[in-house]
Design an enzyme around this catalytic site. Sequence first.
Site, PDB file in Angstrom:
ATOM      1  N   HIS A  11       0.823  -1.200   0.000  1.00  0.00           N
ATOM      2  CA  HIS A  11       0.000   0.000   0.000  1.00  0.00           C
ATOM      3  C   HIS A  11       0.863   1.258   0.000  1.00  0.00           C
ATOM      4  O   HIS A  11       0.557   2.234  -0.683  1.00  0.00           O
ATOM      5  CB  HIS A  11      -0.927   0.025   1.216  1.00  0.00           C
ATOM      6  N   GLY A  57     -11.715  -1.332  -3.800  1.00  0.00           N
ATOM      7  CA  GLY A  57     -10.376  -0.987  -3.341  1.00  0.00           C
ATOM      8  C   GLY A  57      -9.895  -1.981  -2.303  1.00  0.00           C
ATOM      9  O   GLY A  57     -10.355  -3.127  -2.260  1.00  0.00           O
ATOM     10  N   CYS A  58      -8.961  -1.570  -1.463  1.00  0.00           N
ATOM     11  CA  CYS A  58      -8.426  -2.445  -0.422  1.00  0.00           C
ATOM     12  C   CYS A  58      -9.550  -3.056   0.398  1.00  0.00           C
ATOM     13  O   CYS A  58     -10.409  -2.350   0.921  1.00  0.00           O
ATOM     14  CB  CYS A  58      -7.481  -1.654   0.486  1.00  0.00           C
ATOM     15  N   PHE A  59      -9.531  -4.377   0.528  1.00  0.00           N
ATOM     16  CA  PHE A  59     -10.657  -5.036   1.183  1.00  0.00           C
ATOM     17  C   PHE A  59     -10.745  -4.780   2.680  1.00  0.00           C
ATOM     18  O   PHE A  59     -11.780  -5.013   3.289  1.00  0.00           O
ATOM     19  CB  PHE A  59     -10.726  -6.528   0.875  1.00  0.00           C
ATOM     20  N   TRP A  60      -9.671  -4.282   3.305  1.00  0.00           N
ATOM     21  CA  TRP A  60      -9.747  -3.982   4.734  1.00  0.00           C
ATOM     22  C   TRP A  60     -10.893  -3.016   5.037  1.00  0.00           C
ATOM     23  O   TRP A  60     -11.701  -3.260   5.930  1.00  0.00           O
ATOM     24  CB  TRP A  60      -8.440  -3.361   5.210  1.00  0.00           C
TER      25      TRP A  60
END
Length: 229
Positions: A11, A57-60
């Site tokens: 990231h 986007g970022c799955f977090w």
Amino acid sequence: MTARRRHFLSHALTALVAGALLAGCAPAKAESVVRLPAATLDPAVTAKRATAVLAGGCFWGVEGVFSNVKGVISVESGYHGGGAATARYELTHDGTSGHAEAVRIVYDPTQVSYGTLLRILFSVVADPTLKNRQGPDVGTQYRAAIVPMDAVQRQVATAYLAQIGKGKYFARPVVVPVESYKRFYRAEPNHQDFMRRNPANSYIVRWDAPKLAALKRLYPALVRGTPAP
């Protein structure tokens, strides 16, 4: 080096790349939100359980937001779009696997509709005008996408994208694809429930916590008391 550390370093790298690629352009901000209307096409479903697969986007952060939505039973992070052989983080983060970081949401349609899930996705989670990137993350693996699980979901998804596109809620055209479902692959255990378990993580603080705050500010009636597992 742990998988979690590799994920964070990736990231950081994509943030630097994004800065170079987007110089002179208006970058997306995770804390930017748009209050969108409810879906005009959103048929009632009487079943008590349904599944949605969404990418943003970022799955977090995607998982972190939807786990706090009333009517959501469970959320898990994973990969969608590629094959089984590349359904691992270290093969997905470089953007060559065909996978997008995605979430699988099991929800009660009598409490929260599919159209409402899409409304939340594009109000506070993902910018639908960005192609193959979200926030600081660049690449097809970070694309926003809707993956309908049946014909009704596809109709709702197509109609809602047209609705928000025609409504002039965004300065740029809506470019989110509606993708055909292939297979969802659950991500590694350290990526599950990452936002709740790591609230002080610098990426979470900068990019994902504002999304959850926006959900609570814009749609307080849709927020559940405790996060879904």
